[in-house]
Design a protein around this motif. Structure first.
Motif, PDB file in Angstrom:
ATOM      1  N   ILE A 200       0.849  -1.378   0.114  1.00  0.00           N
ATOM      2  CA  ILE A 200       0.111  -0.165  -0.011  1.00  0.00           C
ATOM      3  C   ILE A 200       0.975   1.176  -0.106  1.00  0.00           C
ATOM      4  O   ILE A 200       0.338   2.370  -0.036  1.00  0.00           O
ATOM      5  N   GLN A 201       2.227   1.256   0.014  1.00  0.00           N
ATOM      6  CA  GLN A 201       3.032   2.330   0.078  1.00  0.00           C
ATOM      7  C   GLN A 201       2.748   3.402   1.037  1.00  0.00           C
ATOM      8  O   GLN A 201       2.501   4.646   0.614  1.00  0.00           O
ATOM      9  N   PRO A 202       2.551   3.291   2.227  1.00  0.00           N
ATOM     10  CA  PRO A 202       2.333   4.046   3.207  1.00  0.00           C
ATOM     11  C   PRO A 202       3.488   5.007   3.737  1.00  0.00           C
ATOM     12  O   PRO A 202       4.674   4.689   3.507  1.00  0.00           O
ATOM     13  N   ALA A 203       3.407   5.921   4.574  1.00  0.00           N
ATOM     14  CA  ALA A 203       4.722   6.383   5.226  1.00  0.00           C
ATOM     15  C   ALA A 203       5.078   5.626   6.116  1.00  0.00           C
ATOM     16  O   ALA A 203       6.310   5.878   6.548  1.00  0.00           O
ATOM     17  N   GLY A 204       4.152   4.729   6.773  1.00  0.00           N
ATOM     18  CA  GLY A 204       4.781   3.664   7.620  1.00  0.00           C
ATOM     19  C   GLY A 204       3.685   2.718   8.240  1.00  0.00           C
ATOM     20  O   GLY A 204       2.509   3.246   8.096  1.00  0.00           O
ATOM     21  N   VAL A 205       4.222   1.531   8.892  1.00  0.00           N
ATOM     22  CA  VAL A 205       3.442   0.609   9.123  1.00  0.00           C
ATOM     23  C   VAL A 205       3.900   0.212  10.577  1.00  0.00           C
ATOM     24  O   VAL A 205       5.190   0.174  10.887  1.00  0.00           O
ATOM     25  N   ALA A 206       3.005  -0.191  11.442  1.00  0.00           N
ATOM     26  CA  ALA A 206       2.979  -0.382  12.924  1.00  0.00           C
ATOM     27  C   ALA A 206       2.272  -1.850  13.021  1.00  0.00           C
ATOM     28  O   ALA A 206       1.301  -1.949  12.902  1.00  0.00           O
ATOM     29  N   VAL A 207       2.912  -2.968  13.618  1.00  0.00           N
ATOM     30  CA  VAL A 207       2.070  -4.342  13.729  1.00  0.00           C
ATOM     31  C   VAL A 207       2.609  -4.395  15.372  1.00  0.00           C
ATOM     32  O   VAL A 207       3.552  -4.683  15.710  1.00  0.00           O
ATOM     33  N   ALA A 208       1.578  -4.910  15.984  1.00  0.00           N
ATOM     34  CA  ALA A 208       1.914  -5.535  17.453  1.00  0.00           C
ATOM     35  C   ALA A 208       0.894  -6.641  17.618  1.00  0.00           C
ATOM     36  O   ALA A 208      -0.301  -6.909  17.243  1.00  0.00           O
ATOM     37  N   LEU A 209       1.577  -7.613  18.147  1.00  0.00           N
ATOM     38  CA  LEU A 209       0.956  -9.093  18.572  1.00  0.00           C
ATOM     39  C   LEU A 209       0.927  -9.198  19.786  1.00  0.00           C
ATOM     40  O   LEU A 209       1.815  -9.161  20.416  1.00  0.00           O
ATOM     41  N   GLN A 210      -0.139  -9.948  20.385  1.00  0.00           N
ATOM     42  CA  GLN A 210      -0.240 -10.582  21.480  1.00  0.00           C
ATOM     43  C   GLN A 210      -0.529 -11.941  21.259  1.00  0.00           C
ATOM     44  O   GLN A 210      -1.571 -12.192  20.571  1.00  0.00           O
ATOM     45  N   CYS A 211       0.477 -13.018  21.922  1.00  0.00           N
ATOM     46  CA  CYS A 211       0.300 -14.386  21.320  1.00  0.00           C
ATOM     47  C   CYS A 211       0.152 -15.195  22.503  1.00  0.00           C
ATOM     48  O   CYS A 211       0.744 -14.965  23.850  1.00  0.00           O
ATOM     49  N   TRP A 212      -0.526 -16.373  22.318  1.00  0.00           N
ATOM     50  CA  TRP A 212      -0.831 -17.316  23.236  1.00  0.00           C
ATOM     51  C   TRP A 212      -0.596 -18.477  22.994  1.00  0.00           C
ATOM     52  O   TRP A 212      -1.250 -19.082  21.891  1.00  0.00           O
ATOM     53  N   HIS A 213       0.435 -19.345  23.666  1.00  0.00           N
ATOM     54  CA  HIS A 213       0.655 -21.090  22.995  1.00  0.00           C
ATOM     55  C   HIS A 213       0.106 -21.796  24.230  1.00  0.00           C
ATOM     56  O   HIS A 213       0.348 -21.571  25.341  1.00  0.00           O
ATOM     57  N   ILE A 214      -0.513 -22.824  23.954  1.00  0.00           N
ATOM     58  CA  ILE A 214      -1.089 -23.968  24.852  1.00  0.00           C
ATOM     59  C   ILE A 214       0.089 -24.507  25.394  1.00  0.00           C
ATOM     60  O   ILE A 214       1.310 -24.794  24.887  1.00  0.00           O
ATOM     61  N   PRO A 215      -0.068 -24.763  26.589  1.00  0.00           N
ATOM     62  CA  PRO A 215       1.343 -25.055  27.581  1.00  0.00           C
ATOM     63  C   PRO A 215       0.946 -26.717  27.478  1.00  0.00           C
ATOM     64  O   PRO A 215       0.173 -27.283  26.784  1.00  0.00           O
TER      65      PRO A 215
END
Length: 503
Positions: A200-215
């Motif tokens: 999309i050729q923006p001025a910038g991108v930010a990605v934040a993830l919260q992840c959960w893995h089964i124990p």
């Protein structure tokens, strides 16, 4: 973008020797399981509510490989509950890795719209520098270290440029493309960020993830997502880069409005992310060995049959993956070790002198005194089982209430926990497990029994259904609880009261 590398859409070719070896293994699996093929072909496919009957691609190594895993677990792949399991598992894996067959440009193409906004000299809005953030995008991906699904909550922000904005749904769809591949959290964040920046050729991108893995099963807690291994990851490009970026600060502030505290580079090392790798010691050439206690291998680990490991390698090939990719070395072994925790066995378990095995132990007592007596109960007994329909875990708690007749006995909580483990730690369905526990307790108490099982099913949230907050409750009632509604209501109220205290 200074630190992001876009993943190539096509993997490098496997070397000829490895491909020949993997192909031979797949052929051996097919040959070993061909005795089941005729029966499977007799099944009439009918579209169902869970999507299991949809049309599929021609059979490949996936289904024979799953049959080989079932055989390795000591199961009969021809029994009713397992006859269609290979088809279901293959479908789930194909759906969970469909991102390999999707292209970002096909999603974004035609989804850019003119939105000029105000002039930059007087402010930032619209397509001239105003930040756009889509929060709380629920995703599911398969962990590349163990092939178990993990849950993701994704937040994406971008700063438009050139007077153009992108359709908001496309941000979610692009994120899903990369989630539907074998992943680890940091690479997932990097790939989503890189793909959006390039498309999309923006001025910038930010990605934040919260992840959960089964124990591991022994570390699961009673409540949904409690005890899961959690971690946060982020990636950014363009104007979001730099320690003092005002755009990143705005992005973080907009997430905090939803109660999400996301710090830049707030993530742990990838080797501690997957619980099946957490007890491994890294050695040379990217391989690992089991952690030891005083020089001895942990007694909880068990050898994985080589034919099962080969079956998983053939599954990876069938999905279009490269089993010798650095991140996938050891993955087939880890997946098999997880499955082996639910291996069928014929061991007997004794409950107050009564021997239990895989057969039903229900026996109707000769008499059932109806007099009002105290209800004995054991609540919140944790368990983890493996769904025999999809080879995905389900976990939760068991609540047991019972009356004791004249010749019955009060049962200790530790015996109940052993009973729950006995019926839970195998390929199961929740309905059967509930009934089996009730019948086993009834054979000992000789009075009346009520069993309630509350569980979260990974197959309900990871294979296209994606019902994140769904849970399943089942109940079995025998003896006096059938004829005494007040006793049943009292026991259910006890569960409610205990749950409130534990909250």
């Amino acid at each position: 973008m200074t630190h992001l590398e876009a993943r190539g859409t096509a993997m490098g070719a496997l070397d000829e020797d490895h491909l020949a070896t993997a192909a031979a293994a797949a052929a051996a699996i097919v040959a070993a399981c061909e005795c089941y093929e005729e029966e499977e072909h007799d099944i009439v496919e009918v579209g169902g509510g869970d999507g299991d009957g949809d049309g599929e691609a021609p059979a490949d190594a996936m289904e024979p490989a799953v049959r080989a895993l079932l055989l390795g677990l000591g199961e009969d792949a021809r029994r009713e509950g397992l006859r269609r399991t290979p088809k279901r598992v293959a479908k789930a894996f194909r759906d969970g890795t469909r991102g390999y067959r999707q292209k970002v440009k096909d999603i974004v193409q035609g989804a850019l719209f003119p939105e000029v906004g105000v002039d930059k000299r007087t402010g930032s809005a619209g397509g001239t520098g105003g930040q756009v953030v889509v929060r709380d995008i629920d995703l599911f991906s398969y962990c590349e270290s163990c092939l178990l699904p993990f849950s993701v909550q994704c937040h994406v922000g971008y700063v438009p440029s050139g007077g153009r904005v992108v359709g908001l749904s496309k941000l979610s769809r692009v994120a899903d493309v990369f989630a539907k591949r074998l992943q680890n959290p940091q690479r997932l964040a990097n790939e989503v960020c890189s793909a959006l920046h390039g498309s999309i050729q923006p001025a910038g991108v930010a990605v934040a993830l919260q992840c959960w893995h089964i124990p591991l099963p022994e570390n699961l807690k009673c409540k949904s997502m409690q005890g899961w291994i959690s971690t946060s990851h982020s990636s950014c490009s363009g104007v979001f880069e730099g320690e003092n970026s005002s755009f990143w600060n705005d992005f973080s502030a907009l997430l905090k409005l939803r109660g999400i505290d996301m710090e830049r580079d707030n993530h742990s090392a990838s080797i501690s992310w997957c619980p099946l790798r957490s007890h491994e010691v890294p050695v040379c050439n990217g391989h690992h060995k089991k952690a030891t206690t005083n020089g001895a291998i942990s007694p909880k680990s068990m050898p994985a049959p080589s034919n099962m490991v080969s079956a998983v390698s053939s599954m990876l090939l069938s999905l279009g993956e490269d089993p010798i990719r650095k991140e996938l070395v050891g993955t087939p072994l880890r997946y098999v070790q997880w499955l082996m925790k639910f291996r069928a066995c014929n061991l007997d378990v004794k409950l107050n002198g009564f021997t239990l095995n895989n057969l039903s132990v229900y026996e109707s007592p000769t008499g059932d005194a109806i007099g009002h007596r105290a209800i004995h109960s054991e609540l919140h007994l944790p368990f983890c089982a493996q769904c025999e329909h999809h080879l995905l875990p389900f976990y939760g708690v068991v609540h047991i209430g019972y009356f004791v007749s004249g010749d019955g006995e009060v049962i200790d909580r530790s015996h109940f926990q052993a009973l729950v483990h006995f019926y839970g730690c195998k390929l199961q369905v929740q309905e059967r497990m509930t009934r089996q526990i009730a019948e086993a307790v009834y054979s000992v108490s000789r009075g009346g029994v009520i069993v309630v099982v509350e569980a979260n099913h990974i197959c309900m949230i990871s294979r296209g259904i994606e019902k994140l907050r769904s849970s399943t409750a089942t109940i079995a009632v025998l003896g006096q609880f059938l004829t005494d509604p007040s006793a049943k209501a009292l026991f259910l109220q006890n569960i409610l009261d205990a749950t409130g205290l534990a909250a």
